[in-house]
Design a protein around this motif. Sequence first.
Motif, short mmCIF file in Angstrom:
data_model
loop_
_atom_site.label_atom_id
_atom_site.label_comp_id
_atom_site.label_asym_id
_atom_site.label_seq_id
_atom_site.Cartn_x
_atom_site.Cartn_y
_atom_site.Cartn_z
N THR A 112 25.03 84.10 19.63
CA THR A 112 25.28 83.52 20.94
C THR A 112 26.45 84.24 21.59
O THR A 112 27.39 84.67 20.89
CB THR A 112 25.56 82.00 20.86
N HIS A 113 26.37 84.41 22.90
CA HIS A 113 27.44 85.07 23.66
C HIS A 113 27.60 84.38 25.00
O HIS A 113 26.60 83.95 25.60
CB HIS A 113 27.13 86.55 23.91
N PRO A 114 28.81 84.30 25.53
CA PRO A 114 29.00 83.80 26.89
C PRO A 114 28.71 84.91 27.89
O PRO A 114 28.90 86.09 27.61
CB PRO A 114 30.48 83.40 26.92
N PHE A 115 28.25 84.50 29.07
CA PHE A 115 28.16 85.46 30.18
C PHE A 115 29.56 85.69 30.73
O PHE A 115 30.36 84.76 30.84
CB PHE A 115 27.28 84.90 31.30
N ASP A 177 28.44 91.13 28.69
CA ASP A 177 29.33 91.77 29.66
C ASP A 177 28.63 92.00 30.99
O ASP A 177 27.46 92.39 31.04
CB ASP A 177 29.82 93.11 29.11
N TYR A 178 29.35 91.78 32.08
CA TYR A 178 28.81 91.95 33.43
C TYR A 178 28.56 93.43 33.71
O TYR A 178 29.43 94.28 33.51
CB TYR A 178 29.80 91.40 34.46
N LEU A 179 27.34 93.75 34.22
CA LEU A 179 26.98 95.13 34.52
C LEU A 179 26.58 95.34 35.97
O LEU A 179 26.33 96.47 36.38
CB LEU A 179 25.82 95.58 33.61
N GLY A 180 26.49 94.27 36.77
CA GLY A 180 26.09 94.40 38.16
C GLY A 180 25.15 93.29 38.56
O GLY A 180 24.93 92.33 37.82
N GLN A 181 24.57 93.42 39.78
CA GLN A 181 23.61 92.41 40.20
C GLN A 181 22.61 92.99 41.19
O GLN A 181 22.85 94.04 41.80
CB GLN A 181 24.29 91.19 40.78
N LEU A 182 21.50 92.31 41.32
CA LEU A 182 20.42 92.72 42.21
C LEU A 182 20.69 92.22 43.62
O LEU A 182 21.13 91.09 43.81
CB LEU A 182 19.10 92.12 41.69
N ARG A 183 20.43 93.07 44.61
CA ARG A 183 20.52 92.64 46.00
C ARG A 183 19.31 91.76 46.31
O ARG A 183 18.17 92.17 46.16
CB ARG A 183 20.55 93.85 46.94
N LEU A 184 19.55 90.53 46.75
CA LEU A 184 18.49 89.57 46.98
C LEU A 184 18.05 89.57 48.45
O LEU A 184 18.80 90.00 49.33
CB LEU A 184 18.95 88.17 46.58
#
Length: 388
Positions: A112-115, A177-184
């Motif tokens: 298990t890992h946290p975001f 680990d945060y790597l980015g996000q999708l443009r919605l």
Amino acid sequence: MSASLMRRACAAALLLTSALAPAVAAAAQPGDSHRPLERAAHARLLGEKIVPYKLDFQGTTVGGFSGVDRNPCTGEYVFISDDRSYLQPARFYTAELDVDAGGVRSVDFTGTHPFRRPDGSVYPSPSAADGKAVDPEEIRVDPRSCHYWWAQEGDRPKTADAPVIQPSVQFASPAGDYLGQLRLPPNYEITMQERGPRRNQAIEAITFGSGGRVVTSAIEGPLLQDGPVPDLRHGALVRVTQQNRGGRVLGQFAYPIEKIFAESDPDSPWGPDTGVPSLLAFPDDPDRYLVLERTWVAGAGYKIRLYDATTRGATDVQSMDSLAGQSVVPMRKQLVADFDTLGLSTVDNTEGMTWGPVLPSGERSLILVSDDNFDKDAVTQIVALAIR
């Protein structure tokens, strides 16, 4: 969190006019779209397994599973918990599932890992002074990198002085680990001008198609500008969007969800809750999806239905500011399974699904999971179906 329906009819019969309804809710009538698909899927139950209530794993509380996917790099499954950091920081779990033609043999959690947020911190509880609400709902493994893409609903506040938290689809490493996000798409944005997703009815469903080239998402319920939520007489239309990996919208379509299946207990303070919590692309058809519809009605419980649906022939609605009163051809769909008829020990709050291994029969297994909401009267139920 939400519900059910199916759809089909030739283009002329499916054109819905303003006269049919003051809002698009009336567009989602069973007679409009229940003509069979050319090769609709069929399902049968393989088995199920119940995870113990509030199981402790590595110092965390197992539960709230609102999404699941199979990792092609490891063969493991990943489950996302919709704990908004109330019990522990927002997180996901990995697990080994032994699934075969005889059912779900075992479920063994492996990690298990946290975001993590862009600054590397975990998501704090919404009650914390600097807390930003996050509402994890869906997780998918990128078939190209095996990184995780996860959707969260954000928050449309109840009061004008509270902050708006926008929905998002983020990318995370296998360690969170945060790597980015999708443009919605712009119409996925929560605004205070009564536009965009309703509270707790934003993105709950994402899936990869075309070998990872296409990302499809669904809003759980109708946008505020698209008309009212389903009732006992009418269904509604929710938006399904196909994008490329860079966020460019390839098409947006109207998916018809069912009307409410039963009257609510008049003594309950809670109204019905219905919508699309998950969708799953067929590996060999970029326009075809399994769509999960979930409805809860006070006094009647849950109604869970699975549909085979297609965007082929449906109107591209991405340029339509509102669907209310508009003539659109919605996605066609056909019922694959009503969970009441499968022979399960219970029908609960099923919210996530993914493809499992191919069976010796040539059928493909489908793994589904329910969200117990950390409630002792609910269950974390892992179900395996055979799909052909």
